[in-house]
Scaffold this active site. Structure first.
Site, PDB file in Angstrom:
ATOM      1  N   HIS A   1      -3.017 -12.747  -4.565  1.00  0.00           N
ATOM      2  CA  HIS A   1      -3.923 -12.554  -5.701  1.00  0.00           C
ATOM      3  C   HIS A   1      -3.870 -11.087  -6.115  1.00  0.00           C
ATOM      4  O   HIS A   1      -3.871 -10.199  -5.249  1.00  0.00           O
ATOM      5  CB  HIS A   1      -5.369 -12.857  -5.297  1.00  0.00           C
TER       6      HIS A   1
ATOM      7  N   ALA B   1      -4.514  -6.655   0.610  1.00  0.00           N
ATOM      8  CA  ALA B   1      -3.561  -5.759  -0.048  1.00  0.00           C
ATOM      9  C   ALA B   1      -4.262  -4.930  -1.125  1.00  0.00           C
ATOM     10  O   ALA B   1      -3.926  -3.762  -1.335  1.00  0.00           O
ATOM     11  CB  ALA B   1      -2.418  -6.557  -0.667  1.00  0.00           C
ATOM     12  N   ALA B   2      -5.257  -5.525  -1.786  1.00  0.00           N
ATOM     13  CA  ALA B   2      -6.006  -4.800  -2.814  1.00  0.00           C
ATOM     14  C   ALA B   2      -6.689  -3.570  -2.225  1.00  0.00           C
ATOM     15  O   ALA B   2      -6.693  -2.495  -2.837  1.00  0.00           O
ATOM     16  CB  ALA B   2      -7.053  -5.716  -3.450  1.00  0.00           C
TER      17      ALA B   2
ATOM     18  N   GLY C   1       0.811  -1.217   0.000  1.00  0.00           N
ATOM     19  CA  GLY C   1       0.000   0.000   0.000  1.00  0.00           C
ATOM     20  C   GLY C   1       0.836   1.254   0.000  1.00  0.00           C
ATOM     21  O   GLY C   1       0.571   2.199  -0.751  1.00  0.00           O
TER      22      GLY C   1
ATOM     23  N   GLN D   1      10.776   0.881   8.039  1.00  0.00           N
ATOM     24  CA  GLN D   1      11.581   0.459   9.191  1.00  0.00           C
ATOM     25  C   GLN D   1      12.542  -0.689   8.876  1.00  0.00           C
ATOM     26  O   GLN D   1      13.595  -0.819   9.506  1.00  0.00           O
ATOM     27  CB  GLN D   1      10.678   0.066  10.355  1.00  0.00           C
TER      28      GLN D   1
ATOM     29  N   TYR E   1      -2.405 -21.923  -5.019  1.00  0.00           N
ATOM     30  CA  TYR E   1      -2.289 -21.394  -6.378  1.00  0.00           C
ATOM     31  C   TYR E   1      -0.821 -21.280  -6.765  1.00  0.00           C
ATOM     32  O   TYR E   1       0.075 -21.276  -5.908  1.00  0.00           O
ATOM     33  CB  TYR E   1      -2.978 -20.036  -6.518  1.00  0.00           C
TER      34      TYR E   1
END
Length: 384
Positions: free
Chosen positions: A47, A307-308, A15, A35, A215
């Site tokens: 993903h 994360a998206a 992000g 950090q 995956y």
């Protein structure tokens, strides 16, 4: 002019790196403070849906991402014991046509490396652990563990679930343990043997109370990843992660399908992580400080959208700063929260419930989202 305002981004995770890259693209003066002493390829998969790939397009790394990752044609949900298909969600060409970009799975470290490469080295300072932040009204003073200090006009807290910026805004409050552990492992793709199913490019194996998501993380599909969700009543929050073992995995997944057993038997190294959450925050910004991602809305990884959401936050924050101008940062921050809180809270709730794509459903509201073109909602009329 944007470049006259100094923007500090605290944290160079996905992000924070995305926020910095987008701010730089928009002409802002940005510096990232991380950090960790240096960048490292952490062992996990991720993903990257069309909603994120559209942002990678803006940053300029979409093509590189497509070369790096695996492109599943479907998201499968399978029964833990029989392997029967419970859901089959089209991705592949369908995602490109319907959602406007590809859907891929990739090694988190490879994704992160591409984002970091999009930043000039002069914009990133490593070894900078923030210890104190002081918003003085006209400027923000940052103090770091190495004794150094910096000043900025705006500070973006992209510093994770234990965010120092969040604490400055709302006080010290530990995150909530979500009652689940996630085991994670990346290793070479095993051979398919009798009794097994071929490895799906993207599949979630479900029992009543636990799961295993697996995956490929490379375009060659020669490296595979799994992440679990296993209920555990108690956990010491001081232990964010611990080593696990094949024996522990064998015990947890006893009786599961031979394909799952093959993954466990071929595991090289496995760790276990506590899953943490927070209740929705009463505010996302104050004064010259603003939060995004896990600093703001940490969630279970059960939608594969944590994360998206951080990256979408970053893109919407930059859009609002461009829309309003940094001279009125308070209005920009209000506009940002008004256009992110409802969506992030929805993803947080569905992630908590762990129902995402367990049965056939239309994921267009999630994957088809375009942060750059969705109509902006004014703060006063934002949905709560």
């Amino acid at each position: 002019m944007p470049q006259q305002s100094r923007i500090a981004v605290i944290g160079a995770g996905l992000g924070g790196a995305a926020a910095a890259a987008l701010l730089l693209k928009a002409g802002f003066n940005v510096r990232v403070y991380e950090q960790a002493p240096s960048f490292s390829r952490l062992g996990a998969g991720i993903h990257v849906g069309p909603n994120v790939m559209k942002i990678m397009r803006r940053i300029g790394i979409e093509d590189a991402m497509n070369r790096e990752g695996s492109h599943p044609d479907y998201w499968y949900s399978r029964h833990w014991q029989t392997g029967d298909v419970m859901a089959k969600i089209p991705l592949g060409d369908h995602a490109i046509k319907e959602y406007g970009a590809s859907y891929l799975t990739v090694h988190r470290g490879d994704f992160h490396a591409l984002l970091m490469e999009a930043l000039p080295s002069s914009a990133v300072s490593f070894g900078k652990q923030l210890t104190k932040v002081d918003d003085r009204g006209d400027v923000v003073r940052l103090e770091f563990a190495d004794g150094s200090t910096e000043e900025a006009d705006l500070v973006v807290g992209a510093d994770g679930v234990n965010s120092c910026i969040r604490e400055a805004l709302l006080g010290v409050e530990p995150p909530k343990y979500a009652g689940y552990l996630a085991h994670r492992a990346v290793f070479p793709t095993p051979p398919v043997k009798p009794g097994m199913l071929p490895f799906d490019a993207c599949v979630k194996w479900w029992s009543e109370d636990q799961h295993m998501m697996t995956y490929f993380v490379t375009s060659k599909q020669d490296e595979i990843y799994y992440v679990t969700g296993v209920p555990a009543n108690q956990w010491n929050l001081n232990d964010r992660w611990l080593p696990s073992s094949k024996d522990e995995m064998r015990e947890l997944y006893k009786g599961w399908h031979p394909t799952v057993q093959a993954l466990i038997e071929n595991t090289k190294e496995v760790t276990k992580w506590s899953l943490l959450e927070r209740d929705p925050l009463p505010l996302w910004s104050q004064g010259r400080l603003v939060l995004l991602g896990d600093a703001c809305h940490p969630m279970k990884p059960h939608m594969a959208q944590g994360a998206a959401m951080a990256i979408e936050d970053a893109a919407m924050l930059v859009r609002c700063l461009e829309e309003v101008g940094v001279s009125d940062h308070r209005l920009a921050f209000e506009l940002y929260e008004a256009n992110r809180a409802e969506r992030a809270s929805k993803v947080q709730r569905i992630s908590h419930d762990n129902t995402w794509l367990r049965t056939n459903e239309d994921p267009a509201w999630c994957f088809g989202y375009d942060v750059f073109n969705v109509p902006l909602v004014e703060p006063a009329t934002a949905a709560l």
